[in-house]
Scaffold this active site. Structure first.
Site: not given
Ligand SMILES: C[S@@+](CC[C@H](N)C(=O)[O-])C[C@H]1O[C@@H](n2cnc3c(N)ncnc32)[C@H](O)[C@@H]1O
Length: 465
Positions: A279-284, A304, A401
């Site tokens: 679940c990489a978005g936004p990538g931090g 993501e 988080c």
């Molecule tokens: C908490 S954020 C991740 C923050 C990221 N790790 C960072 O440090 O920037 C969770 C992410 O999971 C993505 N997400 C939600 N459902 C998902 C799925 N089924 N598979 C993969 N990613 C998913 C969301 O779009 C979101 O970008």
């Protein structure tokens, strides 16, 4: 914060609204209408209006303070109007909240706060409501903030959750969920709620191999004792730090840095070359993990679900070099990779975000307990899928988080109960810079804003046998 830009108010009854207050008002309207976040709407609006320096700081405090303290202010405003608050038009209520914040928390003289808000309403909404706003704000100005809390909050002895909800401006269900998450330390609840209302400093991350703490300190920051990669900025726009502009460094809370560092640093026997962020978005975290991977010959695949967020991951990881295997758009519950293909896997799960209220104050008003009905099954599915993706002996980090137990220990316990081939590792020793961070299940870690000065990140480390 007082209004450092104080200037004499014109006597005309048709005074144009003060540009800073008009900008704050327009941000609140945009956030409400577009279901957006202040930290996304504010910077471009400040740029578009040419507001910089003290003006920009004033608008930022006005907007974020108003959003943070909305629960308290609504109770105050509710006591000053004769109709139920939902019957007050939203644009008028926005103005009342802005005016109340100036009167009760910004040391703007009452006459200036009331007068400028009336000008604003007259210009933006119309002459009629301006009289109403004038009358309400004059009543608000009759007491200070603690005087109002004594008047409008429930008796703390009879209704402690109701009291904390009004006094610290969090919805009741959030107060209850945070008290439950604190467990034996629930006596710290009010300190935690107060910490959620304190804007945090901007924290930068120096990504190893791309930038260094020394470089960021030389650019005007202060090294943080909490993370080996963190530098705090006292003021200024992080985008003006060259390493950030060049994407060799980024903006990232220390808690997130430590989660990535812990997953990368946990002991692992056997090969350690293929890492995955589900679940990489936004990538931090992906950007830090890819940097750490590159330092030791490993490579990260950052995945993501949402394409527009994958684009953000690509930007954040653009300086990762050899440490980045690739960036992928994929649903983590329907993996695009082979089983047992990775040595380390991170699931930084989509969650309520109630551990990051310092940075995203409006999340508390957007979320509801019902969101957990959707999020928890998704979190479990993502964790199961991550465990399938890791090789025997490999490690999965499950992070949120949010400290809400349904999303943390609830998810981990449920998945552990299904899988005899998975054991919980002790993550505590990997957080030696931050003592006092045990999570709700032994071996897990829970960080807290009021104790550690970080977002309330949760981490469980799971090893597949
Ligand atoms: C908490 S954020 C991740 C923050 C990221 N790790 C960072 O440090 O920037 C969770 C992410 O999971 C993505 N997400 C939600 N459902 C998902 C799925 N089924 N598979 C993969 N990613 C998913 C969301 O779009 C979101 O970008």
């Amino acid at each position: 914060m007082s209004d450092p830009r104080a200037r004499p108010r014109r006597s005309s009854r048709r005074a144009a609204p003060d540009p800073a207050r008009a900008a704050a008002y327009d941000v609140l309207a945009a956030v409400r209408n577009q279901d957006s976040y202040t930290n996304l709407v504010l910077p471009p609006l400040l740029r578009a209006r040419g507001l910089t320096g003290r003006d920009a700081a004033f608008v930022t405090e006005l907007v974020s303070g108003t959003v943070r303290r909305q629960g308290t202010y609504d109770a105050v405003i509710g006591a000053c109007v004769s109709r139920p608050l939902p019957q007050v038009d939203a644009p008028v209520l926005d103005a009342l909240r802005l005016g109340t914040h100036q009167v009760l928390a910004m040391r703007v003289p009452s006459h200036a706060a009331v007068g400028t808000t009336v000008d604003l309403v007259r210009a933006r909404v119309g002459h009629g409501p301006s009289g109403f706003v004038n009358a309400v704000l004059r009543k608000v100005a009759a007491h200070d903030l603690s005087g109002w809390v004594r008047r409008v909050a429930p008796d703390p002895a009879a209704d402690p959750v109701g009291f904390s909800s009004v006094a610290y401006s969090h919805p009741r269900w959030v107060v209850s969920a945070l008290a439950e998450a604190l467990g034996d330390a629930s006596g710290e609840l009010d300190t935690l709620l107060a910490a959620d209302n304190e804007p945090p400093k901007v924290t930068l991350v120096a990504r190893p191999g791309s930038s260094s703490v020394a470089e960021l300190v030389a650019a005007g920051g202060t090294a943080s004792p909490r993370s080996p990669y963190a530098v705090q900025l006292d003021s200024g726009d992080p985008g003006e730090v060259p390493a950030v502009a060049e994407r060799r460094a980024g903006v990232q809370d220390e808690g997130s840095q430590l989660v990535a560092e812990a997953l990368a640093g946990a002991a692992l026997d056997g090969p350690d070359v293929r890492w995955l962020d589900v679940c990489a978005g936004p990538g931090g975290k992906a950007a830090l993990l890819a940097s750490l991977a590159g330092q030791r010959g490993a490579r990260l695949l950052a995945s993501e679900r949402l394409a527009h967020r994958t684009a953000l991951v690509a930007g954040a990881t653009s300086s990762a070099g050899e440490g980045l295997l690739g960036v992928l758009t994929a649903d983590g519950t329907r993996p695009a990779w082979r089983e047992r293909a990775f040595d380390r896997v991170l699931v930084d799960a989509p969650c309520t975000g109630l551990g990051a209220l310092r940075r995203r104050p409006e999340a508390r008003w957007r979320r509801s307990a019902a969101d957990l009905d959707r999020l928890v099954p998704l979190q479990r599915a993502l964790l199961r899928s991550a465990l399938d993706a890791v090789r025997p002996g490999g490690l999965v980090g499950y992070a949120t988080c949010s400290p809400v137990l349904a999303e943390t220990s609830g998810v981990v316990s449920a998945v552990l109960a299904e899988r005899v081939d998975v054991q919980l590792e002790d993550a505590g020793p990997l957080f030696e810079r931050l003592p006092g961070c045990p999570g709700p299940i032994p071996g897990t870690v829970q960080l807290w804003p009021h104790r550690h000065g970080t977002d309330a990140m949760f981490l469980a480390l799971l090893r597949r046998s």
